[in-house]
Design a protein around this motif. Structure first.
Motif, mmCIF file in Angstrom:
data_model
loop_
_atom_site.group_PDB
_atom_site.id
_atom_site.type_symbol
_atom_site.label_atom_id
_atom_site.label_comp_id
_atom_site.label_asym_id
_atom_site.label_seq_id
_atom_site.Cartn_x
_atom_site.Cartn_y
_atom_site.Cartn_z
ATOM 1 N N UNK A 40 0.836 -1.211 0.000
ATOM 2 C CA UNK A 40 0.000 0.000 0.000
ATOM 3 C C UNK A 40 0.864 1.252 0.000
ATOM 4 N N UNK A 41 1.941 1.246 0.787
ATOM 5 C CA UNK A 41 2.846 2.393 0.809
ATOM 6 C C UNK A 41 3.485 2.607 -0.560
ATOM 7 N N UNK A 42 3.963 1.527 -1.155
ATOM 8 C CA UNK A 42 4.617 1.635 -2.462
ATOM 9 C C UNK A 42 3.644 2.078 -3.542
ATOM 10 N N UNK A 43 2.426 1.576 -3.478
ATOM 11 C CA UNK A 43 1.443 1.886 -4.511
ATOM 12 C C UNK A 43 0.776 3.241 -4.318
ATOM 13 N N UNK A 44 1.068 3.914 -3.219
ATOM 14 C CA UNK A 44 0.449 5.212 -2.975
ATOM 15 C C UNK A 44 1.206 6.363 -3.640
ATOM 16 N N UNK A 45 2.356 6.072 -4.232
ATOM 17 C CA UNK A 45 3.115 7.134 -4.891
ATOM 18 C C UNK A 45 2.431 7.531 -6.206
ATOM 19 N N UNK A 46 2.711 8.734 -6.655
ATOM 20 C CA UNK A 46 2.136 9.237 -7.916
ATOM 21 C C UNK A 46 2.537 8.339 -9.086
ATOM 22 N N UNK A 47 3.794 7.947 -9.131
ATOM 23 C CA UNK A 47 4.283 7.099 -10.223
ATOM 24 C C UNK A 47 3.548 5.758 -10.251
ATOM 25 N N UNK A 48 3.383 5.147 -9.085
ATOM 26 C CA UNK A 48 2.684 3.855 -9.009
ATOM 27 C C UNK A 48 1.211 4.023 -9.379
ATOM 28 N N UNK A 49 0.582 5.087 -8.912
ATOM 29 C CA UNK A 49 -0.828 5.328 -9.227
ATOM 30 C C UNK A 49 -1.036 5.517 -10.723
ATOM 31 N N UNK A 50 -0.114 6.214 -11.382
ATOM 32 C CA UNK A 50 -0.202 6.383 -12.833
ATOM 33 C C UNK A 50 -0.125 5.035 -13.544
ATOM 34 N N UNK A 51 0.765 4.159 -13.072
ATOM 35 C CA UNK A 51 0.897 2.837 -13.684
ATOM 36 C C UNK A 51 -0.340 1.984 -13.432
ATOM 37 N N UNK A 52 -0.902 2.070 -12.242
ATOM 38 C CA UNK A 52 -2.132 1.329 -11.937
ATOM 39 C C UNK A 52 -3.257 1.788 -12.865
ATOM 40 N N UNK A 53 -3.345 3.081 -13.100
ATOM 41 C CA UNK A 53 -4.364 3.600 -14.012
ATOM 42 C C UNK A 53 -4.152 3.076 -15.430
ATOM 43 N N UNK A 54 -2.900 2.999 -15.875
ATOM 44 C CA UNK A 54 -2.592 2.427 -17.191
ATOM 45 C C UNK A 54 -3.047 0.976 -17.261
ATOM 46 N N UNK A 55 -2.752 0.218 -16.190
ATOM 47 C CA UNK A 55 -3.140 -1.199 -16.150
ATOM 48 C C UNK A 55 -4.658 -1.326 -16.230
ATOM 49 N N UNK A 56 -5.358 -0.519 -15.482
ATOM 50 C CA UNK A 56 -6.827 -0.569 -15.501
ATOM 51 C C UNK A 56 -7.374 -0.223 -16.878
ATOM 52 N N UNK A 57 -6.705 0.690 -17.564
ATOM 53 C CA UNK A 57 -7.137 1.086 -18.899
ATOM 54 C C UNK A 57 -6.862 0.021 -19.947
ATOM 55 N N UNK A 58 -5.844 -0.831 -19.686
ATOM 56 C CA UNK A 58 -5.469 -1.884 -20.633
ATOM 57 C C UNK A 58 -6.415 -3.068 -20.585
ATOM 58 N N UNK A 59 -7.184 -3.192 -19.535
ATOM 59 C CA UNK A 59 -8.042 -4.382 -19.378
ATOM 60 C C UNK A 59 -9.302 -4.271 -20.192
#
Length: 76
Positions: A57-76
């Protein structure tokens, strides 16, 4: 779709992990791991997921990680 008892769809997880954004996210996690992260993952192997969830959760709370999570969600 192959699922384990926890309801995880491993084919979907593999697809996400192999996507460009998924690989970038894994690289980000690897780049930021430390001894606390390794200990948390070791505890997760023994069935205690509390520290692993907190570390991720700490690692994924960064702006960079959040941007990548959004990309992943968009790819599905």
């Amino acid at each position: 779709m192959a699922k384990d008892l926890g309801g995880i769809d491993f084919s979907e997880l593999l697809k996400i992990a192999n996507s460009p954004a998924g690989r970038e996210l894994m690289n980000l996690i690897q780049k930021n791991r430390d001894a606390r992260f390794d200990e948390a993952m070791h505890q997760a192997e023994t069935g205690d997921f509390s520290q692993a969830k907190e570390m991720l959760n700490q690692m994924l709370s960064t702006k960079e990680a959040q941007d990548l999570v959004q990309k992943i969600r968009g790819d599905q």
